[in-house]
Enzyme design. Sequence first.
Site, PDB file in Angstrom:
ATOM      1  N   ILE A  28       0.835  -1.204   0.000  1.00 56.94           N
ATOM      2  CA  ILE A  28       0.000   0.000   0.000  1.00 56.94           C
ATOM      3  C   ILE A  28       0.866   1.249   0.000  1.00 56.94           C
ATOM      4  O   ILE A  28       0.598   2.209  -0.738  1.00 56.94           O
ATOM      5  CB  ILE A  28      -0.964  -0.022   1.197  1.00 56.94           C
ATOM      6  CG1 ILE A  28      -1.914  -1.209   1.066  1.00 56.94           C
ATOM      7  CG2 ILE A  28      -1.752   1.285   1.295  1.00 56.94           C
ATOM      8  CD1 ILE A  28      -2.725  -1.485   2.314  1.00 56.94           C
ATOM      9  N   TYR A  29       1.896   1.251   0.813  1.00 52.23           N
ATOM     10  CA  TYR A  29       2.815   2.386   0.846  1.00 52.23           C
ATOM     11  C   TYR A  29       3.437   2.611  -0.528  1.00 52.23           C
ATOM     12  O   TYR A  29       3.463   3.745  -1.046  1.00 52.23           O
ATOM     13  CB  TYR A  29       3.903   2.130   1.892  1.00 52.23           C
ATOM     14  CG  TYR A  29       4.970   3.193   1.961  1.00 52.23           C
ATOM     15  CD1 TYR A  29       4.692   4.449   2.489  1.00 52.23           C
ATOM     16  CD2 TYR A  29       6.258   2.939   1.499  1.00 52.23           C
ATOM     17  CE1 TYR A  29       5.666   5.437   2.558  1.00 52.23           C
ATOM     18  CE2 TYR A  29       7.250   3.912   1.567  1.00 52.23           C
ATOM     19  CZ  TYR A  29       6.944   5.152   2.096  1.00 52.23           C
ATOM     20  OH  TYR A  29       7.915   6.123   2.148  1.00 52.23           O
ATOM     21  N   ALA A  30       3.921   1.527  -1.150  1.00 51.55           N
ATOM     22  CA  ALA A  30       4.547   1.645  -2.462  1.00 51.55           C
ATOM     23  C   ALA A  30       3.543   2.127  -3.507  1.00 51.55           C
ATOM     24  O   ALA A  30       3.884   2.936  -4.380  1.00 51.55           O
ATOM     25  CB  ALA A  30       5.149   0.304  -2.881  1.00 51.55           C
ATOM     26  N   SER A  65       0.974   4.085  -3.063  1.00 51.39           N
ATOM     27  CA  SER A  65       0.730   5.521  -2.889  1.00 51.39           C
ATOM     28  C   SER A  65       1.853   6.345  -3.497  1.00 51.39           C
ATOM     29  O   SER A  65       1.620   7.407  -4.092  1.00 51.39           O
ATOM     30  CB  SER A  65       0.554   5.862  -1.401  1.00 51.39           C
ATOM     31  OG  SER A  65       1.771   5.731  -0.678  1.00 51.39           O
ATOM     32  N   LYS A  66       3.075   5.853  -3.383  1.00 53.44           N
ATOM     33  CA  LYS A  66       4.217   6.584  -3.923  1.00 53.44           C
ATOM     34  C   LYS A  66       4.352   6.409  -5.438  1.00 53.44           C
ATOM     35  O   LYS A  66       4.819   7.317  -6.138  1.00 53.44           O
ATOM     36  CB  LYS A  66       5.502   6.130  -3.221  1.00 53.44           C
ATOM     37  CG  LYS A  66       5.556   6.489  -1.744  1.00 53.44           C
ATOM     38  CD  LYS A  66       5.527   7.999  -1.536  1.00 53.44           C
ATOM     39  CE  LYS A  66       5.823   8.384  -0.097  1.00 53.44           C
ATOM     40  NZ  LYS A  66       5.869   9.850   0.088  1.00 53.44           N
TER      41      LYS A  66
END
Length: 252
Positions: A159-161, A163-164
């Site tokens: 999820i973090y990746a 978003s980026k």
Amino acid sequence: MNVPRIPETPNARVAIVTGAARGIGAAIARRLAHDGYAVVVNYAGSRTAAETLVHEIEAAGGRGLAVRADVADPAAVAQLFDAAATAFGGVDVLVNNAGVMQLAAIGEAGDELFDRQIAINLKGAFNGLREAARRLRDGGRIVSLSTSVLGLRLERYGIYAASKAAVEALTGVLAKELRGRSITVNAVAPGPIATELFLDGKSPELIERLARLNPLERLGTPDEIAASVAFLIGPDGGWINGQVLRANGGMV
């Protein structure tokens, strides 16, 4: 928002750094102040840390202003730009640094974890980019923070990746949309950096393993990322546009 008008320094440029109370954001704010920028230190909850940083900048002869704003709120981001314009006369640089990282396997992630990272990392960056596109003075600079995790595809970082990855897509598109205004739009994608955000919740063994992923076999420092940002927004970075600088020691 009651913002004082701060006396101008001739030809000084003005930078907003989001999420600048600590970590990489604070290092970027210090570096830009050292380079002669008037710096708006944005924070969400760390008022004391942000004000302490501004006092440090002013003690060194620079100009700074701490402004609270939730980057996920479009109205708050507009007010952040308003505060910068009121205090310093305008805005030349936006550094989209504010972000959160919460790790979970995709199959186990809850809606709240997903929504928070998208709201801050993606919508927060979008809110800043949109406002900057409307309000930056010609010849300005925009830099957003991404992550080198994108290339590694590490478990629990999905999820973090994601978003980026969206921030990188916005970066390339906006660079083209600002044609004719001499505004560059780039991103910096750090590898593992020795900050509270990175170290929190990780075992010493995991930290050591991640540090050794790059050929230099160490964690990066916030000051090294600040130097990358300073290059992109400085005169030597004027021909670099729509790019992602992967500042990661050669990890990927």
